[in-house]
Design a protein around this motif. Structure first.
Motif, short mmCIF file in Angstrom:
data_model
loop_
_atom_site.label_atom_id
_atom_site.label_comp_id
_atom_site.label_asym_id
_atom_site.label_seq_id
_atom_site.Cartn_x
_atom_site.Cartn_y
_atom_site.Cartn_z
N PHE A 1 0.81 -1.29 -0.17
CA PHE A 1 0.16 0.02 0.04
C PHE A 1 0.97 1.28 0.06
N CYS A 2 2.11 1.29 0.76
CA CYS A 2 2.83 2.48 0.82
C CYS A 2 3.48 2.60 -0.42
N ILE A 3 4.22 1.61 -0.94
CA ILE A 3 4.96 1.75 -2.33
C ILE A 3 4.04 2.07 -3.27
N ARG A 4 2.57 1.70 -3.31
CA ARG A 4 1.76 2.27 -4.65
C ARG A 4 1.63 3.72 -4.21
N ALA A 5 1.30 4.03 -3.14
CA ALA A 5 1.11 5.37 -2.83
C ALA A 5 2.30 6.22 -3.29
N ALA A 6 3.73 6.07 -2.83
CA ALA A 6 4.79 6.59 -3.16
C ALA A 6 5.09 6.64 -4.94
N GLU A 7 4.82 5.41 -5.29
CA GLU A 7 4.99 5.39 -6.90
C GLU A 7 3.89 6.34 -7.41
N ALA A 8 2.37 6.53 -7.12
CA ALA A 8 1.75 7.30 -7.68
C ALA A 8 2.12 8.68 -7.50
N VAL A 9 2.75 9.16 -6.41
CA VAL A 9 3.29 10.62 -6.24
C VAL A 9 4.46 10.75 -7.21
N VAL A 10 5.44 9.71 -7.47
CA VAL A 10 6.25 9.90 -8.65
C VAL A 10 5.81 10.22 -9.86
N ARG A 11 4.94 9.46 -10.19
CA ARG A 11 4.22 9.55 -11.60
C ARG A 11 3.42 10.72 -11.70
N THR B 1 12.31 4.58 -6.05
CA THR B 1 13.40 5.52 -6.61
C THR B 1 12.53 7.07 -6.94
N GLY B 2 13.50 7.99 -6.28
CA GLY B 2 12.81 9.33 -6.43
C GLY B 2 12.00 9.73 -5.34
N ILE B 3 11.80 9.15 -4.42
CA ILE B 3 10.88 9.38 -3.13
C ILE B 3 11.72 9.84 -1.86
N ARG B 4 11.49 10.77 -1.28
CA ARG B 4 11.99 11.20 0.05
C ARG B 4 10.77 11.44 0.95
N CYS B 5 10.85 10.20 1.97
CA CYS B 5 9.75 10.03 2.92
C CYS B 5 10.46 10.39 4.34
N GLU C 1 7.11 20.58 13.99
CA GLU C 1 8.30 21.22 13.45
C GLU C 1 8.93 20.19 12.52
N THR C 2 8.98 18.80 12.78
CA THR C 2 9.45 17.95 11.84
C THR C 2 8.59 17.97 10.40
N ALA C 3 7.30 18.12 10.91
CA ALA C 3 6.54 18.32 9.46
C ALA C 3 6.77 19.25 8.59
N LYS C 4 7.01 20.40 9.11
CA LYS C 4 7.46 21.62 8.64
C LYS C 4 8.78 21.48 7.82
N LEU C 5 9.98 20.96 8.59
CA LEU C 5 11.15 20.92 8.17
C LEU C 5 11.30 19.81 7.11
N ALA C 6 10.35 18.80 7.10
CA ALA C 6 10.60 17.85 6.17
C ALA C 6 10.06 18.44 4.69
N ARG C 7 9.32 19.39 4.58
CA ARG C 7 9.26 20.00 3.31
C ARG C 7 9.95 21.09 3.04
N GLU C 8 10.21 21.98 3.89
CA GLU C 8 11.05 23.23 4.10
C GLU C 8 12.66 22.88 3.53
N HIS C 9 13.25 22.01 4.32
CA HIS C 9 14.40 21.58 3.94
C HIS C 9 14.70 20.25 3.35
N ASN C 10 13.66 19.58 3.29
CA ASN C 10 14.13 18.17 2.80
C ASN C 10 13.27 18.04 1.33
N ASP C 11 12.38 18.76 1.03
CA ASP C 11 11.59 18.83 -0.04
C ASP C 11 11.02 17.38 -0.25
N ALA C 12 10.53 16.73 1.07
CA ALA C 12 10.05 15.48 1.09
C ALA C 12 8.80 15.40 0.38
N GLN C 13 8.54 14.36 -0.49
CA GLN C 13 7.18 14.44 -1.18
C GLN C 13 6.23 13.44 -0.58
N VAL C 14 6.57 12.67 0.51
CA VAL C 14 5.97 11.75 1.37
C VAL C 14 5.99 11.85 2.68
#
Length: 172
Positions: free
Chosen positions: A46-56, A84-88, A95-108
């Motif tokens: 389920f998690c791999i499918r969600a991450a693959e969909a984000v990449v697509r 491949t291509g995902i940073r989760c 704060e960790t939620a904010k920094l995941a996007r602000e500093h790490n450009d996490a997509q998941v």
């Protein structure tokens, strides 16, 4: 924004809640399962499918992020990061939620369904979805190093300050 969700049995309640809440906020929610409670389900699919969909989606230029949920969020984060291509990022605070996007450009984002209240986890996800990447040069540089390694297996070069100091020295 399109938000892809995946979880295991421990994340079903939060996933259901997030589906309603994120839809109310105007997001397009795509549920990658599971759809029924099964205490023996396996989260990777389920998690791999969600991450693959984000990449697509992102490859097609769509505004898309993902949320994976489990008991602790650890395994779900690991599964998403295998794509491949995902940073989760596993988050446990605003704060960790904010920094995941602000500093790490996490997509998941990964959250632990048994670690926090539904209200707290919902807020973490909302913070994550609302925060833009900073585009600061130092963060862009570090993400590029991760992306190159992800694509090629080639490690970033050691900085001059670390050369000759012991076990960190490259043996290539």
């Amino acid at each position: 924004m399109r938000v892809h969700l995946g979880c295991d049995h421990a994340g079903l309640d939060l996933k259901s809640h997030l589906t309603t809440r994120l839809t109310e906020l105007g997001h397009e929610v795509v549920d990658h399962g599971p759809f029924v409670y099964d205490a023996l389900d396996d989260y990777p699919v389920f998690c791999i499918r969600a991450a693959e969909a984000v990449v697509r989606d992102r490859e097609q230029g769509l505004d898309s992020l993902g949320v994976v949920i489990g008991g602790s969020g650890n395994g779900e984060q690991m599964a998403a990061n295998k794509v491949t291509g995902i940073r989760c990022a596993l988050v446990h605070s605003d704060e960790t939620a904010k920094l995941a996007r602000e500093h790490n450009d996490a997509q998941v984002v990964a959250v632990g369904g048994r670690m926090h209240s539904i209200e707290d986890m919902t807020r973490f996800v909302e913070v994550f979805l609302a925060e833009p990447f900073s585009d600061e040069e130092r963060h862009v540089r570090r993400i590029e190093q991760l992306d190159v390694y992800d694509r090629t297996g080639r490690r970033p070069p050691l900085p001059e300050s670390a050369r000759g100091l012991g076990p960190a020295e490259d043996q290539d």
